[in-house]
Scaffold this motif. Structure first.
Motif, PDB file in Angstrom:
ATOM      1  N   LEU A  79       0.832  -1.205   0.000  1.00  0.00           N
ATOM      2  CA  LEU A  79       0.000   0.000   0.000  1.00  0.00           C
ATOM      3  C   LEU A  79       0.867   1.256   0.000  1.00  0.00           C
ATOM      4  CD1 LEU A  79      -2.667   1.576   0.348  1.00  0.00           C
ATOM      5  CD2 LEU A  79      -2.427   1.219   2.822  1.00  0.00           C
ATOM      6  N   PHE A  80       1.883   1.283   0.859  1.00  0.00           N
ATOM      7  CA  PHE A  80       2.742   2.473   0.925  1.00  0.00           C
ATOM      8  C   PHE A  80       3.637   2.593  -0.310  1.00  0.00           C
ATOM      9  CE2 PHE A  80       1.365   2.410   5.312  1.00  0.00           C
ATOM     10  CZ  PHE A  80       1.255   3.758   5.589  1.00  0.00           C
ATOM     11  N   TYR A  81       4.004   1.466  -0.887  1.00  0.00           N
ATOM     12  CA  TYR A  81       4.755   1.526  -2.142  1.00  0.00           C
ATOM     13  C   TYR A  81       3.908   2.194  -3.230  1.00  0.00           C
ATOM     14  CZ  TYR A  81       6.455   0.029  -6.688  1.00  0.00           C
ATOM     15  OH  TYR A  81       6.865   0.022  -7.998  1.00  0.00           O
ATOM     16  N   LEU A  82       2.626   1.832  -3.290  1.00  0.00           N
ATOM     17  CA  LEU A  82       1.739   2.413  -4.303  1.00  0.00           C
ATOM     18  C   LEU A  82       1.521   3.906  -4.059  1.00  0.00           C
ATOM     19  CD1 LEU A  82      -0.903  -0.465  -4.577  1.00  0.00           C
ATOM     20  CD2 LEU A  82       0.951   0.089  -6.176  1.00  0.00           C
ATOM     21  N   ILE A  83       1.429   4.296  -2.788  1.00  0.00           N
ATOM     22  CA  ILE A  83       1.313   5.726  -2.469  1.00  0.00           C
ATOM     23  C   ILE A  83       2.569   6.461  -2.927  1.00  0.00           C
ATOM     24  CG2 ILE A  83       1.241   7.397  -0.566  1.00  0.00           C
ATOM     25  CD1 ILE A  83      -0.517   5.384   0.947  1.00  0.00           C
ATOM     26  N   HIS A  84       3.715   5.858  -2.639  1.00  0.00           N
ATOM     27  CA  HIS A  84       4.996   6.430  -3.056  1.00  0.00           C
ATOM     28  C   HIS A  84       5.053   6.575  -4.577  1.00  0.00           C
ATOM     29  CE1 HIS A  84       9.240   6.998  -1.480  1.00  0.00           C
ATOM     30  NE2 HIS A  84       8.515   7.259  -0.426  1.00  0.00           N
ATOM     31  N   ARG A  85       4.592   5.539  -5.256  1.00  0.00           N
ATOM     32  CA  ARG A  85       4.745   5.484  -6.710  1.00  0.00           C
ATOM     33  C   ARG A  85       3.765   6.402  -7.441  1.00  0.00           C
ATOM     34  NH1 ARG A  85       5.511   5.963 -11.139  1.00  0.00           N
ATOM     35  NH2 ARG A  85       6.071   4.494 -12.811  1.00  0.00           N
ATOM     36  N   PHE A  86       2.508   6.397  -6.999  1.00  0.00           N
ATOM     37  CA  PHE A  86       1.482   7.086  -7.785  1.00  0.00           C
ATOM     38  C   PHE A  86       1.041   8.425  -7.206  1.00  0.00           C
ATOM     39  CE2 PHE A  86       1.042   2.577  -8.913  1.00  0.00           C
ATOM     40  CZ  PHE A  86       1.203   2.678 -10.292  1.00  0.00           C
ATOM     41  N   ILE A  87       1.304   8.674  -5.942  1.00  0.00           N
ATOM     42  CA  ILE A  87       0.959   9.979  -5.368  1.00  0.00           C
ATOM     43  C   ILE A  87       2.188  10.883  -5.298  1.00  0.00           C
ATOM     44  CG2 ILE A  87       0.122  11.183  -3.302  1.00  0.00           C
ATOM     45  CD1 ILE A  87      -1.758   8.867  -2.825  1.00  0.00           C
ATOM     46  N   PHE A  88       3.290  10.331  -4.756  1.00  0.00           N
ATOM     47  CA  PHE A  88       4.525  11.129  -4.687  1.00  0.00           C
ATOM     48  C   PHE A  88       5.320  11.082  -5.991  1.00  0.00           C
ATOM     49  CE2 PHE A  88       3.813  10.253  -0.099  1.00  0.00           C
ATOM     50  CZ  PHE A  88       3.798  11.563   0.348  1.00  0.00           C
ATOM     51  N   ARG A  89       4.946  10.154  -6.890  1.00  0.00           N
ATOM     52  CA  ARG A  89       5.625  10.014  -8.182  1.00  0.00           C
ATOM     53  C   ARG A  89       7.115   9.707  -8.028  1.00  0.00           C
ATOM     54  NH1 ARG A  89       1.494   9.522 -11.877  1.00  0.00           N
ATOM     55  NH2 ARG A  89      -0.131  11.063 -11.411  1.00  0.00           N
ATOM     56  N   ILE A  90       7.416   8.804  -7.100  1.00  0.00           N
ATOM     57  CA  ILE A  90       8.803   8.419  -6.846  1.00  0.00           C
ATOM     58  C   ILE A  90       8.940   6.921  -7.128  1.00  0.00           C
ATOM     59  CG2 ILE A  90      10.623   8.197  -5.108  1.00  0.00           C
ATOM     60  CD1 ILE A  90       9.373  10.616  -3.690  1.00  0.00           C
ATOM     61  N   LYS A  91       9.865   6.574  -7.987  1.00  0.00           N
ATOM     62  CA  LYS A  91      10.088   5.179  -8.346  1.00  0.00           C
ATOM     63  C   LYS A  91      11.066   4.527  -7.371  1.00  0.00           C
ATOM     64  CE  LYS A  91       9.299   6.041 -13.283  1.00  0.00           C
ATOM     65  NZ  LYS A  91       9.873   5.928 -14.656  1.00  0.00           N
ATOM     66  N   GLY A  92      11.183   3.220  -7.494  1.00  0.00           N
ATOM     67  CA  GLY A  92      12.110   2.481  -6.654  1.00  0.00           C
ATOM     68  C   GLY A  92      11.389   1.709  -5.564  1.00  0.00           C
TER      69      GLY A  92
END
Length: 292
Positions: free
Chosen positions: A76-89
């Motif tokens: 869940l937090f990976y998806l928030i990181h990826r799609f809300i903060f727009r940060i990969k990795g």
């Protein structure tokens, strides 16, 4: 553990990461992940809003604290990181994974316990060797923060990693002593439960033999202090209590063992691990006047 401690865990995880090459956006996103993931299992408190059957005692620290749900929270937090903060990795996934694991596992060590193995087991696992509010853990993180300000030439993540080592050492030492106390009293009582005191290396031992429940304060470095002997009306039929107060049935299933109260006014049960000043705050009962 309490919410403040879980927040400190999140901040401590964030501070332990080398962020020299991160942008401000990446740092903020990582802080959000570390603190958010350190708190997310306690989202179950909202179940109080729709609990009409007295099940909250089982829902709180239940499935949301399961070891099997840890990768789901991390995703869940990976998806928030990826799609809300727009940060990969994948760093956010692993930070969240560690954060949730620390939350769930640290809760095992205090007397409230967790449904660590749900949904495959409803047993509440509790060691009782660490208090819910552990001021030693607070102190270690406070000293780590102060040290990071006093010694600016030392990387903060190095200082906080030392702090984490001290937290782990504290939990290990405290738990070994608690285990030794538990084993000692198992020889005397049919059932034993442990509850750590706010004072380091001190414990409340609750021992039950038939209808008698003893509450004892003890440690490996002091003499045992008998606080009180309680009498439980263990032979009492509790079906009426459970039918009229569903929370009592939940408490009976949740607690290692209970004290049964059957006096002129009430029929009820309470968890003796939380017995203070003549009563336990986990006490469910019905008035006998309602039975007439």
């Amino acid at each position: 553990m309490d919410s403040i401690t879980h927040t400190l865990f999140g901040v401590g995880i964030y501070k332990s990461i080398n962020k020299d090459k991160m942008s401000k956006k990446e740092k903020f996103a990582l802080l959000f992940t570390a603190i958010g993931a350190s708190q997310i299992p306690d989202i179950d408190v909202i179940s109080q809003l729709w609990d009409t059957m007295g099940q909250y005692q089982m829902w709180h620290r239940g499935i949301t604290h399961s070891v099997f749900l840890i990768p789901i929270w991390a995703l869940l937090f990976y998806l928030i990181h990826r799609f809300i903060f727009r940060i990969k990795g994948m760093q956010s996934f692993f930070v969240a994974l560690i954060s949730v694991f620390i939350h769930d596992t640290s809760d095992l060590f205090n007397s409230w316990g967790t449904g660590y193995l749900e949904p495959f087991s409803s047993v509440r696992i509790t060691f009782g060797t660490i208090p819910i509010v552990d001021f030693i853990i607070w102190l270690i993180f406070l000293l780590s923060f102060i040290a990071s300000k006093i010694y600016p030439k030392v990387k903060p993540y190095s200082i906080f990693r030392i702090g984490w080592a001290l937290v782990v050492l504290h939990i290990v030492v405290q738990s070994i002593q608690g285990y030794l106390m538990y084993e000692q009293y198992k020889k005397t009582y049919q059932e034993v439960a442990l509850s750590a005191s706010f004072i380091p290396w001190h414990y409340t031992i609750v021992g039950k033999n038939d209808h008698a429940v003893d509450i004892i304060n003890d440690s490996l470095i002091t003499e045992a202090d008998m606080v009180e002997r309680l009498q439980s009306s263990s032979e009492k039929d509790l079906h009426t209590l459970f039918a009229m107060n569903p929370r009592a049935k939940t408490l009976y299933k949740w607690a290692p063992f209970v004290v049964v109260v059957d006096d002129d006014k009430r029929i009820g049960i309470y968890d003796p691990r939380f017995y203070r000043n003549g009563e336990s705050f986990l006490f469910e009962y019905i008035d006998k006047s309602t039975l007439k």
